[in-house]
Design an enzyme around this catalytic site. Structure first.
Site, PDB file in Angstrom:
ATOM      1  N   ARG A  35       6.302   0.372   1.416  1.00  0.00           N
ATOM      2  CA  ARG A  35       6.991  -0.724   0.736  1.00  0.00           C
ATOM      3  C   ARG A  35       6.935  -2.003   1.564  1.00  0.00           C
ATOM      4  O   ARG A  35       6.781  -3.105   1.018  1.00  0.00           O
ATOM      5  CB  ARG A  35       8.448  -0.350   0.438  1.00  0.00           C
ATOM      6  CG  ARG A  35       9.209  -1.470  -0.248  1.00  0.00           C
ATOM      7  CD  ARG A  35      10.592  -1.051  -0.687  1.00  0.00           C
ATOM      8  NE  ARG A  35      11.296  -2.175  -1.290  1.00  0.00           N
ATOM      9  CZ  ARG A  35      12.491  -2.093  -1.850  1.00  0.00           C
ATOM     10  NH1 ARG A  35      13.131  -0.939  -1.893  1.00  0.00           N
ATOM     11  NH2 ARG A  35      13.062  -3.169  -2.376  1.00  0.00           N
ATOM     12  N   ASN A  69       9.701   5.146  -8.974  1.00  0.00           N
ATOM     13  CA  ASN A  69       9.164   3.865  -9.444  1.00  0.00           C
ATOM     14  C   ASN A  69       7.674   3.738  -9.172  1.00  0.00           C
ATOM     15  O   ASN A  69       7.156   4.386  -8.265  1.00  0.00           O
ATOM     16  CB  ASN A  69       9.908   2.712  -8.743  1.00  0.00           C
ATOM     17  CG  ASN A  69      11.158   2.304  -9.491  1.00  0.00           C
ATOM     18  OD1 ASN A  69      11.180   2.294 -10.712  1.00  0.00           O
ATOM     19  ND2 ASN A  69      12.204   1.965  -8.756  1.00  0.00           N
ATOM     20  N   CYS A 101      16.095   4.564 -15.242  1.00  0.00           N
ATOM     21  CA  CYS A 101      16.237   3.393 -14.383  1.00  0.00           C
ATOM     22  C   CYS A 101      17.719   3.053 -14.301  1.00  0.00           C
ATOM     23  O   CYS A 101      18.465   3.246 -15.268  1.00  0.00           O
ATOM     24  CB  CYS A 101      15.454   2.219 -14.946  1.00  0.00           C
ATOM     25  SG  CYS A 101      15.525   0.718 -13.942  1.00  0.00           S
ATOM     26  N   HIS A 161      11.902  -2.390 -16.272  1.00  0.00           N
ATOM     27  CA  HIS A 161      12.027  -3.623 -15.489  1.00  0.00           C
ATOM     28  C   HIS A 161      11.555  -4.853 -16.260  1.00  0.00           C
ATOM     29  O   HIS A 161      11.294  -5.901 -15.675  1.00  0.00           O
ATOM     30  CB  HIS A 161      11.271  -3.515 -14.152  1.00  0.00           C
ATOM     31  CG  HIS A 161      11.944  -2.610 -13.179  1.00  0.00           C
ATOM     32  ND1 HIS A 161      11.486  -2.407 -11.888  1.00  0.00           N
ATOM     33  CD2 HIS A 161      13.058  -1.837 -13.295  1.00  0.00           C
ATOM     34  CE1 HIS A 161      12.286  -1.540 -11.264  1.00  0.00           C
ATOM     35  NE2 HIS A 161      13.241  -1.195 -12.106  1.00  0.00           N
ATOM     36  N   TYR A 168      15.192  -8.216 -13.424  1.00  0.00           N
ATOM     37  CA  TYR A 168      13.844  -8.442 -12.900  1.00  0.00           C
ATOM     38  C   TYR A 168      13.134  -9.603 -13.574  1.00  0.00           C
ATOM     39  O   TYR A 168      12.109 -10.076 -13.077  1.00  0.00           O
ATOM     40  CB  TYR A 168      13.005  -7.166 -13.027  1.00  0.00           C
ATOM     41  CG  TYR A 168      13.343  -6.134 -11.985  1.00  0.00           C
ATOM     42  CD1 TYR A 168      12.675  -6.090 -10.767  1.00  0.00           C
ATOM     43  CD2 TYR A 168      14.349  -5.195 -12.206  1.00  0.00           C
ATOM     44  CE1 TYR A 168      12.985  -5.149  -9.801  1.00  0.00           C
ATOM     45  CE2 TYR A 168      14.678  -4.249 -11.255  1.00  0.00           C
ATOM     46  CZ  TYR A 168      13.984  -4.235 -10.047  1.00  0.00           C
ATOM     47  OH  TYR A 168      14.315  -3.300  -9.085  1.00  0.00           O
TER      48      TYR A 168
END
Length: 461
Positions: free
Chosen positions: A95, A149, A171, A201, A254
């Site tokens: 990440r 995800n 989610c 998202h 988002y």
């Protein structure tokens, strides 16, 4: 079913205590007999720490549930009733690369959006494919509840591309909206009706009061308030309320990356320069959490877990499983087959919508036609997802280029190609399907330039 067997892949996750808490409080309607927490060799230490805490939590509950810890996924999956997925390929080091490499070139670097989100999918899709292959052999009747995800793309891969129909994607973002938004207008969620539609998202929703009156506009006017349901991992740049009022729909948190792109990028670059990207912050939070989890006297989920950014993920998974097992027809917001709920997307596309959850799975509620603004965004984003999934499954470099080209958060031109290539190199260990492409790039001496990323690579992370 009697004596339910649940398998959690990514069992060494910091979210596992929340998952255990959710199962414990539902034990009266979900009689679990055994839980298997599965991880990989690199996650062995965390699995043992959080696994021992899970055992303490169940012991304190007084319920006779056996918790197994294993690095052997196939051993765990045998005859499972439900499988939950909460894994991160490459761990948090991946990440950090997903965020810092795009930002080092002046582009948004985010875990599930833009270039970083594309590469998270590239790493994750081959793994979910191998999990499905094992499930076909070892637990062909099990339900897969996914909150790995990018949840929408993973769920689309499982259902639409791999044909495993007993899958629901989850989610926490819709859950947070339902829990937090009503308070901005002095209401309580139990008296309101929410309806969601879009993709993971990237959804919108409407809200109605107890008399069936649309109160969406009233909530929009408070959307820039402090406690408005925005996840902790998203900087709260101010939404353009005039735009939102013209649509008559509440956006997903988002959407800030798209509707307030310049402000979000500015903030992210400041964090980047201070070595405070969200990934780096989360790494520090996780380190503290696991130190807490080591405490032999800790047998409840610590409140600090909510700072991690994924509050309610695990609780949603527990509720979904309970609703399937008991045929509750519970209303939830999930990723599932469209089946005409959103007419501007294919009927077999995976969408994130309000749905009834029962023994037969998710039954999506029809939303109806999207207006041009939302329809255009959705069709672009779904096309981008399709490019990503095809590239991830086939290792087709051209499809990867197309995914970058169509993604609204990836700038066009040579800089984008450099980001694409650096991400390939940075994630080589987890991208075997792109081996030929990566080999060619290495022959051209293309390597990431960000110092943090270079240090991670030098340490073999």
């Amino acid at each position: 079913m009697s004596g339910i067997k649940i398998v959690t892949i990514g069992g060494g996750s910091s979210y596992t205590p929340e998952l255990m808490e959710g199962f414990i409080k539902r034990y009266h309607e979900l009689p679990i007999k055994e839980i298997w927490l599965v991880d990989i060799e690199d996650g062995k230490d965390k699995l043992e720490i959080v696994g021992e805490m899970a055992k303490r939590m169940w012991k304190a509950s007084g319920h006779d549930v056996k918790v197994h810890l294993t690095l052997n996924r196939r051993e765990a999956l045998k005859d499972a009733d439900f499988v939950t997925t909460q894994f991160r390929v490459g761990r948090l080091y991946a990440r950090i690369k997903d965020e810092r490499i795009p930002l080092s070139h002046g582009m948004i670097g985010q875990e599930t959006n833009g270039a970083g989100g594309i590469f998270k999918a590239f790493r994750t899709i081959p793994v979910i494919k191998s999990i499905i292959e094992d499930m076909r052999e070892l637990c062909p009747n099990a339900w897969l509840i996914n909150f790995t995800n990018p949840s929408g793309m993973i769920t689309e891969t499982v259902i639409r591309r791999l044909g495993w129909k007993k899958c629901i994607g989850l989610c926490n973002v819709p859950v947070m909206a339902v829990k937090k938004e009503p308070a901005t207008i002095g209401a309580v969620s139990e008296k309101l009706t929410f309806q969601f539609a879009g993709i993971n998202h990237f959804h919108w929703h409407k809200v109605f009061n107890e008399r069936g009156e649309d109160i969406t506009a009233e909530i929009i006017s408070h959307l820039n308030d402090k406690e408005n349901g925005t996840p902790k991992n998203i900087f709260q740049a101010e939404f353009p309320l005039d735009l939102l009022q013209s649509t008559g729909l509440l956006p997903c948190g988002y959407h800030r990356y798209y509707f307030t792109k310049s402000e979000m990028l500015k903030h992210m670059l400041e964090e980047f320069n201070n070595h405070e990207t969200r990934a780096e912050k989360v790494k520090a939070i996780e380190d503290k959490l696991f130190e807490m989890y080591k405490d032999p006297n800790l047998s409840i989920k610590p409140p600090e877990l909510e700072q991690r950014g994924g509050a309610y993920y695990s609780d949603a998974a527990c509720e979904c499983i309970t609703s399937i097992y008991n045929n509750k027809r519970q209303m939830m917001v999930v990723s599932t087959e469209n089946r005409g709920a959103i007419p501007c997307l294919p009927p077999d596309a995976i969408v994130e919508v309000s749905a009834l959850i029962s023994a037969k799975g998710a039954e999506p509620l029809a939303w109806g036609e999207m207006k041009p603004h939302e329809r255009g965004w959705l069709q672009v984003m779904k096309a981008m997802e399709e490019c990503v999934i095809e590239a991830a499954l086939t290792g087709d470099y051209g499809m990867a280029r197309q995914a970058f080209d169509i993604n609204p958060l990836v700038e066009n031109g040579d800089e984008a190609i450099q980001v694409l290539h650096e991400l390939f190199i940075a994630h080589e260990k987890f991208l075997p399907q792109f081996a030929k492409t990566i080999s060619k790039l290495k022959a051209q001496n293309i390597y990431p330039q960000d110092e943090v990323v270079k240090e991670l690579l030098s340490e073999g992370k």
